[in-house]
Scaffold this active site. Structure first.
Site, PDB file in Angstrom:
ATOM      1  N   GLU A 167      -3.646  16.104  18.063  1.00 34.56           N
ATOM      2  CA  GLU A 167      -4.307  14.817  17.720  1.00 34.56           C
ATOM      3  C   GLU A 167      -5.681  14.670  18.378  1.00 34.56           C
ATOM      4  N   TYR A 169      -6.483  15.260  21.538  1.00 38.09           N
ATOM      5  CA  TYR A 169      -6.452  14.887  22.957  1.00 38.09           C
ATOM      6  C   TYR A 169      -6.893  16.077  23.831  1.00 38.09           C
ATOM      7  N   ARG A 217       3.459  19.768  21.522  1.00 39.21           N
ATOM      8  CA  ARG A 217       2.947  19.235  20.238  1.00 39.21           C
ATOM      9  C   ARG A 217       1.678  19.996  19.902  1.00 39.21           C
ATOM     10  N   HIS A 255      -7.569  12.089  15.953  1.00 35.20           N
ATOM     11  CA  HIS A 255      -7.761  10.653  15.696  1.00 35.20           C
ATOM     12  C   HIS A 255      -9.091  10.379  14.998  1.00 35.20           C
ATOM     13  N   GLN A 342       0.661  -2.682  10.553  1.00 34.59           N
ATOM     14  CA  GLN A 342       0.171  -4.012  10.913  1.00 34.59           C
ATOM     15  C   GLN A 342       0.685  -4.546  12.253  1.00 34.59           C
TER      16      GLN A 342
HETATM   17  P1  FAD Z   1       5.860 -15.721  -1.163  1.00 35.33           P
HETATM   18  O1  FAD Z   1       5.952 -14.256  -1.034  1.00 35.33           O
HETATM   19  O2  FAD Z   1       4.728 -16.276  -1.934  1.00 35.33           O
HETATM   20  O3  FAD Z   1       7.222 -16.242  -1.783  1.00 35.33           O
HETATM   21  C1  FAD Z   1       7.421 -17.564  -2.187  1.00 35.33           C
HETATM   22  C2  FAD Z   1       8.593 -17.633  -3.170  1.00 35.33           C
HETATM   23  O4  FAD Z   1       8.958 -18.974  -3.381  1.00 35.33           O
HETATM   24  C3  FAD Z   1       8.286 -17.050  -4.527  1.00 35.33           C
HETATM   25  O5  FAD Z   1       9.239 -16.036  -4.838  1.00 35.33           O
HETATM   26  C4  FAD Z   1       8.397 -18.261  -5.473  1.00 35.33           C
HETATM   27  O6  FAD Z   1       8.943 -17.897  -6.729  1.00 35.33           O
HETATM   28  C5  FAD Z   1       9.349 -19.135  -4.702  1.00 35.33           C
HETATM   29  N1  FAD Z   1       9.225 -20.576  -5.021  1.00 35.33           N
HETATM   30  C6  FAD Z   1       8.130 -21.360  -4.915  1.00 35.33           C
HETATM   31  N2  FAD Z   1       8.428 -22.636  -5.234  1.00 35.33           N
HETATM   32  C7  FAD Z   1       9.745 -22.661  -5.541  1.00 35.33           C
HETATM   33  C8  FAD Z   1      10.663 -23.697  -5.935  1.00 35.33           C
HETATM   34  N3  FAD Z   1      10.290 -24.963  -6.070  1.00 35.33           N
HETATM   35  N4  FAD Z   1      11.947 -23.354  -6.184  1.00 35.33           N
HETATM   36  C9  FAD Z   1      12.355 -22.076  -6.043  1.00 35.33           C
HETATM   37  N5  FAD Z   1      11.533 -21.069  -5.673  1.00 35.33           N
HETATM   38  C10 FAD Z   1      10.266 -21.362  -5.415  1.00 35.33           C
HETATM   39  N6  FAD Z   1       0.830  -8.985   3.336  1.00 35.33           N
HETATM   40  C11 FAD Z   1       0.820  -8.102   4.304  1.00 35.33           C
HETATM   41  O7  FAD Z   1       1.253  -8.400   5.407  1.00 35.33           O
HETATM   42  N7  FAD Z   1       0.365  -6.844   4.108  1.00 35.33           N
HETATM   43  C12 FAD Z   1      -0.106  -6.443   2.928  1.00 35.33           C
HETATM   44  O8  FAD Z   1      -0.537  -5.300   2.785  1.00 35.33           O
HETATM   45  C13 FAD Z   1      -0.097  -7.363   1.858  1.00 35.33           C
HETATM   46  N8  FAD Z   1      -0.557  -7.012   0.658  1.00 35.33           N
HETATM   47  C14 FAD Z   1      -0.539  -7.922  -0.342  1.00 35.33           C
HETATM   48  C15 FAD Z   1      -1.011  -7.541  -1.588  1.00 35.33           C
HETATM   49  C16 FAD Z   1      -0.997  -8.426  -2.642  1.00 35.33           C
HETATM   50  C17 FAD Z   1      -1.524  -7.988  -3.967  1.00 35.33           C
HETATM   51  C18 FAD Z   1      -0.482  -9.731  -2.448  1.00 35.33           C
HETATM   52  C19 FAD Z   1      -0.446 -10.709  -3.576  1.00 35.33           C
HETATM   53  C20 FAD Z   1      -0.025 -10.129  -1.208  1.00 35.33           C
HETATM   54  C21 FAD Z   1      -0.060  -9.231  -0.145  1.00 35.33           C
HETATM   55  N9  FAD Z   1       0.358  -9.583   1.124  1.00 35.33           N
HETATM   56  C22 FAD Z   1       0.376  -8.657   2.119  1.00 35.33           C
HETATM   57  C23 FAD Z   1       0.709 -10.968   1.456  1.00 35.33           C
HETATM   58  C24 FAD Z   1       2.234 -11.180   1.530  1.00 35.33           C
HETATM   59  O9  FAD Z   1       2.844 -10.742   0.360  1.00 35.33           O
HETATM   60  C25 FAD Z   1       2.502 -12.645   1.805  1.00 35.33           C
HETATM   61  O10 FAD Z   1       1.958 -12.992   3.045  1.00 35.33           O
HETATM   62  C26 FAD Z   1       3.977 -12.956   1.800  1.00 35.33           C
HETATM   63  O11 FAD Z   1       4.555 -12.616   0.576  1.00 35.33           O
HETATM   64  C27 FAD Z   1       4.204 -14.439   2.058  1.00 35.33           C
HETATM   65  O12 FAD Z   1       5.584 -14.647   2.059  1.00 35.33           O
HETATM   66  P2  FAD Z   1       6.231 -16.047   1.720  1.00 35.33           P
HETATM   67  O13 FAD Z   1       7.698 -15.792   1.749  1.00 35.33           O
HETATM   68  O14 FAD Z   1       5.685 -17.083   2.599  1.00 35.33           O
HETATM   69  O15 FAD Z   1       5.769 -16.425   0.252  1.00 35.33           O
HETATM   70  P1  NAP Z   2      -8.123 -13.634   2.531  1.00 33.57           P
HETATM   71  O1  NAP Z   2      -7.979 -12.367   3.264  1.00 33.57           O
HETATM   72  O2  NAP Z   2      -8.149 -14.893   3.285  1.00 33.57           O
HETATM   73  O3  NAP Z   2      -9.420 -13.489   1.650  1.00 33.57           O
HETATM   74  C1  NAP Z   2      -9.868 -14.493   0.794  1.00 33.57           C
HETATM   75  C2  NAP Z   2     -11.263 -14.136   0.284  1.00 33.57           C
HETATM   76  O4  NAP Z   2     -11.700 -15.159  -0.557  1.00 33.57           O
HETATM   77  C3  NAP Z   2     -12.261 -13.966   1.384  1.00 33.57           C
HETATM   78  O5  NAP Z   2     -12.946 -12.764   1.133  1.00 33.57           O
HETATM   79  C4  NAP Z   2     -13.178 -15.175   1.272  1.00 33.57           C
HETATM   80  O6  NAP Z   2     -14.434 -14.626   1.542  1.00 33.57           O
HETATM   81  C5  NAP Z   2     -12.988 -15.631  -0.170  1.00 33.57           C
HETATM   82  N1  NAP Z   2     -12.943 -17.088  -0.341  1.00 33.57           N
HETATM   83  C6  NAP Z   2     -12.270 -17.993   0.386  1.00 33.57           C
HETATM   84  N2  NAP Z   2     -12.469 -19.232  -0.104  1.00 33.57           N
HETATM   85  C7  NAP Z   2     -13.297 -19.113  -1.164  1.00 33.57           C
HETATM   86  C8  NAP Z   2     -13.884 -20.020  -2.082  1.00 33.57           C
HETATM   87  N3  NAP Z   2     -13.657 -21.320  -2.014  1.00 33.57           N
HETATM   88  N4  NAP Z   2     -14.678 -19.530  -3.033  1.00 33.57           N
HETATM   89  C9  NAP Z   2     -14.921 -18.217  -3.131  1.00 33.57           C
HETATM   90  N5  NAP Z   2     -14.399 -17.297  -2.280  1.00 33.57           N
HETATM   91  C10 NAP Z   2     -13.600 -17.740  -1.310  1.00 33.57           C
HETATM   92  O7  NAP Z   2      -6.966 -13.783   1.493  1.00 33.57           O
HETATM   93  P2  NAP Z   2      -6.385 -12.808   0.424  1.00 33.57           P
HETATM   94  O8  NAP Z   2      -7.267 -11.656   0.106  1.00 33.57           O
HETATM   95  O9  NAP Z   2      -6.007 -13.702  -0.695  1.00 33.57           O
HETATM   96  O10 NAP Z   2      -5.098 -12.255   1.103  1.00 33.57           O
HETATM   97  C11 NAP Z   2      -4.041 -13.111   1.498  1.00 33.57           C
HETATM   98  C12 NAP Z   2      -3.390 -12.577   2.699  1.00 33.57           C
HETATM   99  O11 NAP Z   2      -2.587 -11.450   2.328  1.00 33.57           O
HETATM  100  C13 NAP Z   2      -4.428 -12.088   3.661  1.00 33.57           C
HETATM  101  O12 NAP Z   2      -4.706 -13.060   4.636  1.00 33.57           O
HETATM  102  C14 NAP Z   2      -3.873 -10.840   4.204  1.00 33.57           C
HETATM  103  O13 NAP Z   2      -3.435 -11.020   5.532  1.00 33.57           O
HETATM  104  C15 NAP Z   2      -2.695 -10.480   3.316  1.00 33.57           C
HETATM  105  N6  NAP Z   2      -2.989  -9.180   2.769  1.00 33.57           N
HETATM  106  C16 NAP Z   2      -3.087  -8.157   3.619  1.00 33.57           C
HETATM  107  C17 NAP Z   2      -3.414  -6.915   3.167  1.00 33.57           C
HETATM  108  C18 NAP Z   2      -3.504  -5.761   4.115  1.00 33.57           C
HETATM  109  O14 NAP Z   2      -3.924  -4.719   3.706  1.00 33.57           O
HETATM  110  N7  NAP Z   2      -3.110  -5.903   5.353  1.00 33.57           N
HETATM  111  C19 NAP Z   2      -3.671  -6.726   1.823  1.00 33.57           C
HETATM  112  C20 NAP Z   2      -3.588  -7.797   0.957  1.00 33.57           C
HETATM  113  C21 NAP Z   2      -3.275  -9.026   1.454  1.00 33.57           C
HETATM  114  P3  NAP Z   2     -15.802 -15.442   1.673  1.00 33.57           P
HETATM  115  O15 NAP Z   2     -15.410 -16.771   2.257  1.00 33.57           O
HETATM  116  O16 NAP Z   2     -16.677 -14.627   2.565  1.00 33.57           O
HETATM  117  O17 NAP Z   2     -16.307 -15.487   0.307  1.00 33.57           O
HETATM  118 FE1  SF4 Z   3       4.634  -0.255  11.810  1.00 28.04          FE
HETATM  119 FE2  SF4 Z   3       6.749  -1.640  10.999  1.00 28.04          FE
HETATM  120 FE3  SF4 Z   3       4.637  -1.397   9.392  1.00 28.04          FE
HETATM  121 FE4  SF4 Z   3       6.267   0.672   9.884  1.00 28.04          FE
HETATM  122  S1  SF4 Z   3       6.775  -1.216   8.798  1.00 28.04           S
HETATM  123  S2  SF4 Z   3       4.060   0.723   9.893  1.00 28.04           S
HETATM  124  S3  SF4 Z   3       6.769   0.326  12.019  1.00 28.04           S
HETATM  125  S4  SF4 Z   3       4.682  -2.431  11.368  1.00 28.04           S
END
Ligand code: FAD
Ligand code: NAP
Ligand code: SF4
Length: 674
Positions: A167, A169, A217, A255, A342
């Site tokens: 890695e 090191y 390693r 790294h 993460q």
């Molecule tokens: P949600 O996942 O939004 O779930 C809410 C649920 O509530 C839904 O299934 C909905 O159907 C249900 N619901 C809402 N209202 C009602 C109701 N009245 N009755 C019954 N059911 C209801 N996070 C990361 O940490 N790493 C990532 O790499 C990452 N990548 C992402 C990529 C994408 C494209 C997206 C969209 C999100 C990503 N996220 C990522 C964000 C992550 O998915 C969210 O932070 C997480 O899903 C939030 O979980 P939650 O349970 O709060 O809500």
């Molecule tokens: P986000 O990371 O908070 O990004 C939102 C984007 O929208 C920002 O780039 C912001 O940039 C812009 N924005 C905010 N308000 C706006 C407005 N009123 N008008 C126009 N642009 C606006 O949220 P997200 O991309 O929706 O992701 C949601 C969460 O999912 C994230 O917080 C992240 O933690 C998680 N997630 C994580 C990963 C991962 O790889 N770890 C991947 C996907 C999602 P400006 O304000 O600069 O324009």
């Molecule tokens: Fe790290 Fe857990 Fe994500 Fe695996 S799932 S990469 S152990 S945070």
């Protein structure tokens, strides 16, 4: 016969036996340096021992102060420290047959440490301190420090040590021309450059005797300029074997390498071919590593003779009982590591404590504890996304009567959308795991059920957990209702057609994911190993130095422009250890990135922005809005008014900067306490 019989077969090392072919790879957890950290580590490792790991390898411990990654980092140089390590070894050895080795890690020029030393004074591109070039006497001291450290590890009750030679090191810095410019007996010819590695292993073996595991390693694929060639790697392996190593573990990539090696976008077992090739050359057991996260993949590797043991590090954070679940034929109950980094690596690199996004109990075994309930409650969890799933299954496991509702026809919430993104296919595994947990913990699941406040009020629940997630934000902007405007759900979930020229509004995690989805063609490198190697310029045959070749990237499926308002670099807020991968992937696909933009309007011509005082029109077929989210908590007010005990978790609580790590942790902690 077990489904995973090859993985479960013991490995005879002559003087001792590993209970299974699973090695828990070394991971720094941050507990090494924390107050009370040794007691916490003892429980953390003990659970992995109970979970059937064959050999546990501790986090890296420095053999001296100049060798540690950060000032104040853990070292093993005296008896007082031996006593701390004994807390860990004693706990692990309470489990019959469990073995634990301590990794000796000298970081050399990778130390965030003004005392950094190396073969030559060549600064690393990813660290601020230029290392001091060691003189012959200094090198002698370092070797002696490794030997002393191994002896102290033996005294502390470890079953062996892993000498970290890969890695990029310290030891690796001597082996490769890129970092070793010396002209004395420690530099120049390959024989001279590997002298340090050989001397450390030979003298350690002499000191610790025959019945002590020494794992070396070895960097089999450096992935840096002027790295080792395959012939050199094989020669080193043979020499290390002669010097008395018990086993050789595989190292992939320095790294500073600009190739992803463990992120979720790396295909499973991507680098196993390298270990498999080495197996033909050596007679001691070989361990393979990197992105192996299921018993199926691990078992196949051992069955096919590609390696004798499989190192899994992060999968042991995600599920300490990986091996025992596999042995009991309950492989589908394993909480799979999704490779997101993460809560593990990202925390290491920001000086925090390690845990796991899918398993917040990891490294918190003495803090976050599920107690069986005294007073059984009737609990409603609304929303089966990550937060709702974690809360419902934790509460039910403790003995509560839990009903989980979701409006959708499947569990998973936004993870069902995330898993559509190329390189995030692993997110499916978390949904699969929770699906299994719902049935095993007895949660009553009601899908296709959009809950209204009145339903909850009349049903007599003691507690209501609102995990209803978020609503995508639609910015107020002239033309935002134009037919060319879509949001990320339209694209990823509803698969609406998208034109060839696209502007993505908002460059957060989701903006990046949408861009990635739009530029990829039918195959994706995270699934297609050959394509991954081609796109990142990796030659697994290591024909040239370091295994690097010219990358060949498939043309982008669309012209994409990613836009944000902030002045910061586009993608600056992405994960510490993975952000560079997303940025590089999109650059390879010619995605244009614009910061400091002011949105003006959207019309038939496209997206109008003001940039550095000038008006610009991005002439596109579609504008995809990825502008963040707001909490969805429409049920809250009526429930509170009716006097119900209501808790908001996940996105419903706080949508800003919400990720699944926070959602799962918050939900689990609440359900463990309720
Ligand atoms: P949600 O996942 O939004 O779930 C809410 C649920 O509530 C839904 O299934 C909905 O159907 C249900 N619901 C809402 N209202 C009602 C109701 N009245 N009755 C019954 N059911 C209801 N996070 C990361 O940490 N790493 C990532 O790499 C990452 N990548 C992402 C990529 C994408 C494209 C997206 C969209 C999100 C990503 N996220 C990522 C964000 C992550 O998915 C969210 O932070 C997480 O899903 C939030 O979980 P939650 O349970 O709060 O809500
Ligand atoms: P986000 O990371 O908070 O990004 C939102 C984007 O929208 C920002 O780039 C912001 O940039 C812009 N924005 C905010 N308000 C706006 C407005 N009123 N008008 C126009 N642009 C606006 O949220 P997200 O991309 O929706 O992701 C949601 C969460 O999912 C994230 O917080 C992240 O933690 C998680 N997630 C994580 C990963 C991962 O790889 N770890 C991947 C996907 C999602 P400006 O304000 O600069 O324009
Ligand atoms: Fe790290 Fe857990 Fe994500 Fe695996 S799932 S990469 S152990 S945070």
């Amino acid at each position: 016969m077990s489904l995973y019989s090859h993985l479960l077969e013991p490995l005879d090392l002559g003087f001792t036996k590993a209970r299974s072919r699973v090695l828990m790879g070394s991971m720094h957890t941050g507990l090494e340096e924390r107050k009370g950290g040794w007691e916490r580590q003892a429980e953390y490792f003990k659970q992995r021992a109970i979970g059937g790991v064959g050999i546990i390898v501790s986090g890296g411990i420095g053999p001296n102060e100049e060798g540690v990654g950060v000032q104040g980092g853990a070292i093993l140089v005296n008896d007082e420290q031996v006593a701390k390590h004994q807390i860990v070894t004693k706990a692990v050895h309470e489990v019959e047959g469990a073995l634990i080795c301590m990794q000796i890690l000298h970081t050399g020029r990778y130390a965030y440490n003004s005392k950094a030393v190396s073969a030559s004074a060549v600064k690393s591109p990813i660290h601020p301190f230029p290392p001091k070039e060691l003189d012959a006497q200094g090198i002698e001291k370092q070797i002696q420090d490794f030997v002393t450290c191994a002896l102290l590890a033996q005294k502390a009750g470890y079953d062996g040590v892993e000498i970290m030679g890969s890695e990029g090191y310290f030891i690796n810095q001597f082996i490769v021309k890129h970092t070793n410019k010396r002209t004395d007996e420690w530099g120049g010819s390959y024989e001279n450059r590997i002298r340090l590695a050989k001397e450390i292993v030979r003298r350690t073996r002499e000191a610790v005797g025959e019945k002590f595991i020494i794992i070396y390693r070895l960097s089999m694929l450096d992935l840096v300029e002027d790295g080792s060639t395959w012939d050199e790697v094989v020669y080193l392996g043979k020499e290390i074997e002669k010097c008395g190593a018990t086993m050789i573990n595989t190292g992939i990539g320095w790294h500073e390498a600009r190739v992803p090696t463990i992120a979720t976008s790396v295909p499973r077992a991507a680098f196993v071919d390298v270990t498999a090739r080495m197996k033909k050359e050596l007679s001691i057991p070989l361990i393979t590593t990197n992105r192996i996260n299921t018993p199926e993949v691990a078992n196949a590797i051992v069955a096919e003779g590609q390696a004798d043991m499989v190192s899994m590090a992060r999968p042991m954070l995600a599920d300490p009982y990986f091996v025992t679940k596999a042995a009991a034929g309950r492989g589908d109950e394993i909480n799979t590591c999704i490779g997101c980094n993460q809560a593990c690596l990202d925390h290491v690199f920001s000086g925090g404590e390690v845990s796991c996004l899918v398993n917040p109990y990891a490294c918190n075994e003495t803090i976050l504890i599920d107690q069986p309930v005294v007073l059984k409650k009737k609990i409603a969890v609304v929303g089966a996304g990550p937060a709702g799933l974690a809360a419902a299954t934790t509460a039910a496991r403790r003995g509560h009567e839990v009903t989980l509702f979701d409006a959708a026809s499947e569990i998973g919430g936004q993870f069902n959308i995330a898993k559509q993104v190329p390189g995030k296919e692993e997110f499916f595994e978390t949904i699969r795991y929770f699906g299994k947990m719902i049935s095993s913990t007895g949660v009553e699941l009601k899908l296709n059920t959009r809950v209204a406040a009145k339903d909850l009020i009349s049903a007599g629940f003691d507690e209501v957990l609102l995990a209803t997630g978020i609503i995508p934000r639609l910015p107020e902007l002239e033309g935002v209702d134009h037919p060319m405007v879509l949001n990320y759900l339209d694209v990823l979930k509803h698969k609406k057609p998208v034109g060839k020229r696209v502007a993505v509004m908002g460059a957060g995690g989701i903006g990046f994911d949408v861009a990635e989805y739009l530029v990829h063609g039918k195959t994706t490198p995270s699934i297609d190993k050959a394509q991954f190697m081609k796109e990142w310029g990796v030659d697994l045959k290591v024909a040239g130095a370091g295994g690097l070749i010219q990358p060949e990237v498939e043309p982008a499926a669309r012209e994409v422009t990613l836009v944000q308002r902030k002045k910061t670099k586009v993608g600056a807020g992405l994960g510490k250890t993975t952000g560079w991968i997303h940025r590089t992937t999109l650059k390879h696909k010619n995605v244009q990135m614009i910061n400091k933009a002011q949105y003006l309007k959207i019309d038939d011509a496209g997206l109008h922005i003001e940039l550095d005082g000038e008006v610009k029109v991005l002439e596109v077929d579609n504008v995809i809005v990825c502008a963040g989210q707001d909490p969805q908590r429409e049920l809250q007010a009526a429930l509170v008014e009716a006097g119900l005990s209501v808790h908001l978790i996940g996105g419903a609580d706080k949508a800003a900067e919400l990720d699944a790590k926070r959602a799962i942790k918050q939900a689990t902690e609440l359900a463990a306490a309720i």
